[in-house]
Design an enzyme around this catalytic site. Structure first.
Site, PDB file in Angstrom:
ATOM      1  N   LYS A  21       0.856  -1.162   0.214  1.00  0.00           N
ATOM      2  CA  LYS A  21      -0.382   0.021  -0.126  1.00  0.00           C
ATOM      3  C   LYS A  21       0.857   0.979   0.298  1.00  0.00           C
ATOM      4  CE  LYS A  21      -3.832  -1.704   2.664  1.00  0.00           C
ATOM      5  NZ  LYS A  21      -4.807  -1.600   4.285  1.00  0.00           N
ATOM      6  N   ASP A  75      -8.216   0.911   4.348  1.00  0.00           N
ATOM      7  CA  ASP A  75      -8.695  -0.689   4.925  1.00  0.00           C
ATOM      8  C   ASP A  75      -9.773  -1.365   3.699  1.00  0.00           C
ATOM      9  OD1 ASP A  75      -8.873  -2.829   6.641  1.00  0.00           O
ATOM     10  OD2 ASP A  75     -11.067  -2.751   6.009  1.00  0.00           O
ATOM     11  N   GLY A 155       0.093  -9.020  -2.298  1.00  0.00           N
ATOM     12  CA  GLY A 155      -1.952  -9.908  -1.912  1.00  0.00           C
ATOM     13  C   GLY A 155      -1.868 -10.583  -3.072  1.00  0.00           C
ATOM     14  N   TYR A 156      -3.027 -10.264  -2.979  1.00  0.00           N
ATOM     15  CA  TYR A 156      -3.842 -11.325  -3.855  1.00  0.00           C
ATOM     16  C   TYR A 156      -3.980 -11.056  -5.211  1.00  0.00           C
ATOM     17  CZ  TYR A 156      -6.940 -12.724   0.593  1.00  0.00           C
ATOM     18  OH  TYR A 156      -6.700 -12.574   1.655  1.00  0.00           O
ATOM     19  N   ASP A 157      -2.960  -9.899  -5.933  1.00  0.00           N
ATOM     20  CA  ASP A 157      -2.678  -9.171  -6.985  1.00  0.00           C
ATOM     21  C   ASP A 157      -2.479 -10.225  -8.321  1.00  0.00           C
ATOM     22  OD1 ASP A 157      -3.311  -6.631  -6.087  1.00  0.00           O
ATOM     23  OD2 ASP A 157      -1.156  -6.487  -6.883  1.00  0.00           O
ATOM     24  N   LYS A 177      -2.352  -0.241 -12.992  1.00  0.00           N
ATOM     25  CA  LYS A 177      -3.507  -0.697 -11.769  1.00  0.00           C
ATOM     26  C   LYS A 177      -4.153   0.971 -10.278  1.00  0.00           C
ATOM     27  CE  LYS A 177      -3.243  -2.782  -7.084  1.00  0.00           C
ATOM     28  NZ  LYS A 177      -3.005  -2.956  -6.060  1.00  0.00           N
ATOM     29  N   ARG A 183      -7.917   1.528  -4.863  1.00  0.00           N
ATOM     30  CA  ARG A 183      -7.353   1.822  -4.563  1.00  0.00           C
ATOM     31  C   ARG A 183      -7.060   3.165  -5.283  1.00  0.00           C
ATOM     32  NH1 ARG A 183      -3.822  -0.807  -2.468  1.00  0.00           N
ATOM     33  NH2 ARG A 183      -5.372  -1.718  -1.133  1.00  0.00           N
TER      34      ARG A 183
HETATM   35  P1  ITT Z   1      -3.183  -2.062   7.388  1.00  0.00           P
HETATM   36  O1  ITT Z   1      -4.221  -2.295   8.568  1.00  0.00           O
HETATM   37  O2  ITT Z   1      -1.961  -1.742   8.509  1.00  0.00           O
HETATM   38  O3  ITT Z   1      -2.847  -1.047   6.060  1.00  0.00           O
HETATM   39  P2  ITT Z   1      -3.568  -5.064   5.716  1.00  0.00           P
HETATM   40  O4  ITT Z   1      -2.382  -5.530   4.970  1.00  0.00           O
HETATM   41  O5  ITT Z   1      -3.664  -5.110   7.670  1.00  0.00           O
HETATM   42  O6  ITT Z   1      -2.167  -3.610   6.236  1.00  0.00           O
HETATM   43  P3  ITT Z   1      -5.939  -4.538   5.683  1.00  0.00           P
HETATM   44  O7  ITT Z   1      -6.675  -5.335   7.001  1.00  0.00           O
HETATM   45  O8  ITT Z   1      -6.520  -3.357   4.706  1.00  0.00           O
HETATM   46  O9  ITT Z   1      -4.210  -4.128   5.176  1.00  0.00           O
HETATM   47  O10 ITT Z   1      -6.328  -5.516   5.006  1.00  0.00           O
HETATM   48  C1  ITT Z   1      -5.714  -5.903   3.528  1.00  0.00           C
HETATM   49  C2  ITT Z   1      -5.613  -7.357   2.962  1.00  0.00           C
HETATM   50  O11 ITT Z   1      -6.741  -7.386   1.922  1.00  0.00           O
HETATM   51  C3  ITT Z   1      -4.650  -7.929   2.963  1.00  0.00           C
HETATM   52  O12 ITT Z   1      -4.275  -9.481   2.491  1.00  0.00           O
HETATM   53  C4  ITT Z   1      -3.999  -7.709   1.032  1.00  0.00           C
HETATM   54  O13 ITT Z   1      -2.621  -8.242   0.391  1.00  0.00           O
HETATM   55  C5  ITT Z   1      -5.413  -7.225   0.779  1.00  0.00           C
HETATM   56  N1  ITT Z   1      -5.185  -6.425  -0.671  1.00  0.00           N
HETATM   57  C6  ITT Z   1      -5.070  -4.773   0.077  1.00  0.00           C
HETATM   58  N2  ITT Z   1      -5.196  -4.210  -1.775  1.00  0.00           N
HETATM   59  C7  ITT Z   1      -4.945  -5.508  -2.199  1.00  0.00           C
HETATM   60  C8  ITT Z   1      -4.209  -4.897  -4.081  1.00  0.00           C
HETATM   61  O14 ITT Z   1      -4.601  -4.022  -3.871  1.00  0.00           O
HETATM   62  N3  ITT Z   1      -3.623  -6.346  -4.136  1.00  0.00           N
HETATM   63  C9  ITT Z   1      -3.647  -7.326  -3.352  1.00  0.00           C
HETATM   64  N4  ITT Z   1      -4.368  -7.601  -2.552  1.00  0.00           N
HETATM   65  C10 ITT Z   1      -5.103  -6.399  -2.136  1.00  0.00           C
END
Ligand code: ITT
Length: 207
Positions: A21, A75, A155-157, A177, A183
């Site tokens: 992020k 979030d 992440g899930y990208d 993206k 986002r």
């Molecule tokens: P913070 O709370 O510290 O911001 P986090 O990773 O715990 O970090 P979240 O609680 O918002 O953040 O969880 C978001 C989840 O969704 C996390 O597992 C990410 O990998 C996934 N995610 C969110 N945006 C994503 C994106 O653009 N691409 C891939 N995965 C994403």
């Protein structure tokens, strides 16, 4: 705690510990005349909200309170139709690593033909004094692919494909993206409001 002095409106703390992020926010805000910094290291915030918006608010308020700086939280998560919206707000907690989270999603989707999914990002901007200034959301619709594809992003990208261009987020470059992603869409709504606030600040409204 910083009582809204000049420096507190010249710095934006990104209230996240997620490096993926942070990389995206650095790109989004590269043209703003704000110093972008990360939240204090080791900070743990319990995400007890029931929605993305509630959790974003909780994180931004906690970081603003701790730092006395303008704070922005995201979030976000992936909601999959066939799984009743899971993992949703539990996206980060679905398993221990990105790879395990991806494996779990693919495994759970095996019995289903419907691969429709959506990513959501809720952003919350809080003032140095702890007031909620802006809340916005961005959504990106797509499908979960059968096999991970691409090496970019986080992440899930690798398993989320945006149908209109047939690429997973992990196959896109940063600009693609940013313009198609959840986002980026949320930031597009945030930026004009943020500019107005910074303008008002520079004219002395928040002194
Ligand atoms: P913070 O709370 O510290 O911001 P986090 O990773 O715990 O970090 P979240 O609680 O918002 O953040 O969880 C978001 C989840 O969704 C996390 O597992 C990410 O990998 C996934 N995610 C969110 N945006 C994503 C994106 O653009 N691409 C891939 N995965 C994403």
């Amino acid at each position: 705690m910083n009582e809204g002095n000049q420096s507190s409106w010249q710095t934006l703390v990104i209230a996240t510990s997620n490096l993926g992020k942070i990389a995206e926010f650095n790109t989004f805000f590269s043209s703003l005349s704000l110093r972008i910094v990360k939240q204090p290291q080791g900070l743990e915030i319990n995400e007890t909200g029931k929605t993305f918006a509630q959790n974003a608010r909780l994180k931004a308020l906690a970081v603003a309170k701790l730092t006395g700086q303008l704070s922005l939280a995201d979030d976000s998560g992936l909601s999959i139709h066939a799984l009743g919206g899971a993992p949703g707000i539990y996206s980060a907690r679905y398993a221990n690593t990105d790879q395990e989270r991806i494996n779990r999603v693919l495994q759970e989707l095996v019995p289903f033909r419907n691969r429709e999914a959506a990513f959501c990002s809720a952003l919350c901007l809080v003032s140095p004094q702890g007031d909620v200034l802006v809340e916005v959301e961005g959504i990106c619709e797509g499908v979960i692919v059968d096999e991970p594809r691409g090496n970019n992003g986080f992440g899930y990208d690798p398993i989320f494909e945006v149908k209109s261009i047939g690429l997973t987020f992990a196959e896109m470059d940063k600009e693609q993206k940013s313009s198609l992603g959840h986002r980026g869409k949320a930031v597009k709504k945030l930026l004009p409001k943020m500019s107005e606030l910074l303008q008002a600040y520079s004219m002395g409204k928040y002194n």
